[in-house]
Motif scaffolding. Structure first.
Motif, short mmCIF file in Angstrom:
data_model
loop_
_atom_site.label_atom_id
_atom_site.label_comp_id
_atom_site.label_asym_id
_atom_site.label_seq_id
_atom_site.Cartn_x
_atom_site.Cartn_y
_atom_site.Cartn_z
N ILE A 121 -24.36 -27.96 100.09
CA ILE A 121 -23.30 -28.44 99.22
C ILE A 121 -21.89 -28.16 99.75
CG2 ILE A 121 -22.09 -28.06 97.11
CD1 ILE A 121 -24.75 -27.55 95.85
N SER A 122 -20.78 -28.78 100.15
CA SER A 122 -19.54 -28.67 100.63
C SER A 122 -18.50 -28.28 99.60
CB SER A 122 -19.01 -29.98 101.38
OG SER A 122 -18.68 -30.81 100.44
N LEU A 123 -17.43 -27.60 99.99
CA LEU A 123 -16.42 -27.16 99.04
C LEU A 123 -15.99 -28.25 98.25
CD1 LEU A 123 -14.63 -24.67 98.44
CD2 LEU A 123 -12.89 -25.34 99.86
N LEU A 124 -15.68 -29.44 98.80
CA LEU A 124 -15.21 -30.60 98.26
C LEU A 124 -16.17 -31.01 97.09
CD1 LEU A 124 -13.12 -32.67 97.80
CD2 LEU A 124 -14.33 -34.30 99.52
N GLN A 125 -17.50 -30.67 97.30
CA GLN A 125 -18.60 -31.13 96.44
C GLN A 125 -18.53 -30.21 95.13
OE1 GLN A 125 -21.66 -31.33 98.90
NE2 GLN A 125 -22.13 -33.63 98.35
N VAL A 126 -18.19 -28.86 95.54
CA VAL A 126 -17.88 -27.77 94.41
C VAL A 126 -16.89 -28.10 93.51
CG1 VAL A 126 -17.22 -25.38 93.90
CG2 VAL A 126 -19.23 -26.05 95.90
N LEU A 127 -15.69 -28.74 94.24
CA LEU A 127 -14.67 -29.14 93.37
C LEU A 127 -14.95 -30.44 92.48
CD1 LEU A 127 -11.51 -29.10 92.99
CD2 LEU A 127 -11.08 -30.40 94.98
N ALA A 128 -15.86 -31.04 93.22
CA ALA A 128 -16.13 -32.33 92.27
C ALA A 128 -16.84 -31.87 91.15
CB ALA A 128 -16.93 -33.36 93.36
N VAL A 129 -17.81 -31.14 91.09
CA VAL A 129 -18.40 -30.63 89.87
C VAL A 129 -17.49 -30.25 89.09
CG1 VAL A 129 -20.21 -28.77 89.10
CG2 VAL A 129 -20.61 -30.03 91.12
N ALA A 130 -16.30 -29.36 89.14
CA ALA A 130 -15.37 -28.85 88.55
C ALA A 130 -14.67 -29.94 87.95
CB ALA A 130 -14.69 -27.86 89.11
N VAL A 131 -14.29 -30.87 88.55
CA VAL A 131 -13.82 -32.12 88.07
C VAL A 131 -14.36 -32.54 87.06
CG1 VAL A 131 -12.52 -34.34 88.64
CG2 VAL A 131 -12.17 -32.39 90.15
N GLY A 132 -15.71 -33.03 87.45
CA GLY A 132 -16.39 -33.73 86.48
C GLY A 132 -16.77 -33.06 85.06
N PHE A 133 -16.93 -31.47 85.31
CA PHE A 133 -16.99 -30.90 84.04
C PHE A 133 -15.72 -30.90 83.22
CE2 PHE A 133 -16.14 -26.83 81.57
CZ PHE A 133 -17.25 -26.71 80.97
N VAL A 134 -14.69 -30.84 83.62
CA VAL A 134 -13.45 -31.18 83.06
C VAL A 134 -13.58 -32.60 82.19
CG1 VAL A 134 -10.85 -31.40 83.04
CG2 VAL A 134 -12.06 -29.37 84.29
N GLY A 135 -13.95 -33.52 83.18
CA GLY A 135 -14.03 -34.79 82.28
C GLY A 135 -14.96 -34.94 81.56
N VAL A 136 -15.91 -34.36 81.29
CA VAL A 136 -17.05 -34.35 80.63
C VAL A 136 -16.29 -33.79 79.17
CG1 VAL A 136 -19.05 -33.39 79.50
CG2 VAL A 136 -19.05 -34.37 81.76
N VAL A 137 -15.75 -32.46 79.31
CA VAL A 137 -15.02 -32.11 77.98
C VAL A 137 -14.00 -33.04 77.44
CG1 VAL A 137 -13.51 -30.00 77.20
CG2 VAL A 137 -15.46 -29.65 78.85
N MET A 138 -13.32 -33.65 78.28
CA MET A 138 -12.30 -34.78 77.84
C MET A 138 -12.84 -35.72 77.03
SD MET A 138 -9.70 -34.43 80.97
CE MET A 138 -8.63 -35.79 80.42
N VAL A 139 -13.96 -36.20 77.50
CA VAL A 139 -14.78 -37.38 76.96
C VAL A 139 -15.18 -37.03 75.47
CG1 VAL A 139 -16.37 -38.91 77.23
CG2 VAL A 139 -15.16 -38.72 78.98
N GLN A 300 -19.55 -37.12 100.37
CA GLN A 300 -19.89 -35.85 101.34
C GLN A 300 -21.31 -35.88 101.33
OE1 GLN A 300 -17.68 -33.60 102.56
NE2 GLN A 300 -16.38 -35.05 102.49
N SER A 301 -22.23 -36.91 100.89
CA SER A 301 -23.64 -36.55 100.89
C SER A 301 -24.01 -37.13 102.23
CB SER A 301 -24.41 -37.66 99.70
OG SER A 301 -24.08 -36.83 98.43
N PRO A 302 -25.18 -36.87 102.72
CA PRO A 302 -25.72 -37.26 104.05
C PRO A 302 -26.04 -39.03 103.69
CG PRO A 302 -26.75 -35.55 103.31
CD PRO A 302 -26.07 -35.63 102.05
N THR A 303 -26.09 -39.64 104.74
CA THR A 303 -26.26 -40.93 104.77
C THR A 303 -27.74 -41.34 104.48
OG1 THR A 303 -26.51 -41.40 107.04
CG2 THR A 303 -24.24 -41.69 106.02
N ALA A 304 -28.63 -40.53 104.79
CA ALA A 304 -30.03 -40.64 104.61
C ALA A 304 -30.82 -39.10 104.19
CB ALA A 304 -30.61 -41.37 105.72
N SER A 305 -31.63 -39.64 103.53
CA SER A 305 -32.63 -38.47 103.03
C SER A 305 -33.32 -37.98 104.37
CB SER A 305 -33.50 -38.61 101.64
OG SER A 305 -34.43 -37.58 101.61
N ARG A 306 -33.32 -36.41 104.44
CA ARG A 306 -34.22 -35.89 105.32
C ARG A 306 -35.52 -35.18 104.96
NH1 ARG A 306 -32.45 -38.58 109.53
NH2 ARG A 306 -30.20 -38.95 109.75
#
Length: 307
Positions: A121-139, A300-306
């Protein structure tokens, strides 16, 4: 084992069909809920879907027998639990709000793939989780902030289960046909519906009038409206669920789960055209943040599953 190739464009087309059909049919769950119960709805819808599948099996050459019964059963149980919660919430929450909770799934896909399959998990993906959580609370809006949280959080719980089922579709059931997984999905919901009706028959509870009694209502004599819209649900779900299963079989789960966000504006649009429903600007902004989180996760996800 040979890696399943990604066909991202074809998956996007399948998701578009799924979103347009499901967004329409789900708006009529409130009509079904006024006359029937959640458990009878699932049992009846499954019976109708089984008949439709049987009629289509020979002319379309459908393969319904699973290759790995245990994997199909486990996936069906996970997705079945998610849809029980989802349809229960549709009886008393707007479709767009319930869909927004369900489509926190990319966040859960990311976390499950990290914890269960060791994907980084990259730092950007951690940020994305935080952004998504804020969005859920708003909805979720005032309900999520005033203490009446359980009803509002039900769609998010469904989203977590939905994410698990979507990963299972590719990780456990890659060799299964789409129609096999559709049959397993409907079969599980039918069994759960029968169990629910049996429990309510043995231990009846007080049932509020109309849609408020959707969860507590056991078997009742079906009205024409209940039967018609349940049939529309069965036919639409066969098409929609078949499309989304196919999408998850031919492309990576982290990509497909982002395409599914088209159902948010589709649900809101059908809600407006059918019922005159409008969303608050806070809810619209929250939906946009949830979608942004999913897009950041996918980029930020890999293009294919390994695996």
């Amino acid at each position: 084992m040979t890696e399943t190739p990604n066909r991202t464009l074809a998956a996007a087309g399948a998701v578009l069909i799924y979103a347009c059909v499901i967004a329409f049919t789900d708006n009529y769950v409130r009509v079904i809920a006024a006359d029937g119960g959640l458990w009878q709805f699932h049992a009846t819808r499954t019976a109708m879907a089984v008949v439709l599948l049987a009629l289509l099996a020979v002319p379309l050459g459908l393969r319904l027998r699973p290759r790995r019964f245990g994997a199909v059963f486990a996936r069906s149980a996970i997705h079945g639990a998610a849809m029980l919660i989802y349809f229960g919430a549709l009886a008393f929450l707007p479709v767009a709000q319930v869909a927004a909770g369900l489509f926190t799934a990319p966040i859960f896909v990311l976390l499950i793939q990290r914890l269960a399959y060791g994907q980084s998990i990259s730092l950007l993906q951690v940020l994305a989780v935080a952004v998504g959580f804020v969005g859920v609370v708003m909805v979720l809006g005032p309900e999520a902030m005033s203490g009446a949280t359980f009803a509002a959080l039900l769609p998010v719980i469904a989203g977590a289960l939905y994410a698990m089922g979507n990963i299972a579709t590719r990780q456990w059931c890659a060799g299964e046909s789409a129609e096999t997984l559709v049959a397993g999905f409907f079969g599980m919901l039918g069994v759960l519906g029968l169990i629910g009706m049996a429990v309510l028959w043995l231990m009846p509870v007080a049932v509020p009038e109309g849609a408020e009694g959707f969860l507590q209502r056991g078997a009742v004599w079906p009205t024409g409206s209940f039967l018609w819209w349940t049939f529309v649900q069965a036919a639409g779900s066969l098409l929609g669920v078949g499309m989304i299963i196919k999408a998850y079989q031919i492309a990576d789960a982290s990509k497909v789960s982002v395409f599914e966000y088209i159902i948010l504006p589709a649900s809101a649009a059908w809600g407006f055209f059918l019922w005159g429903e409008t969303l608050s600007w806070l809810a619209v902004a929250g939906m946009a943040l949830i979608a942004l989180a999913g897009i950041l996760i996918a980029r930020q996800s890999p293009t294919a599953s390994r695996q």
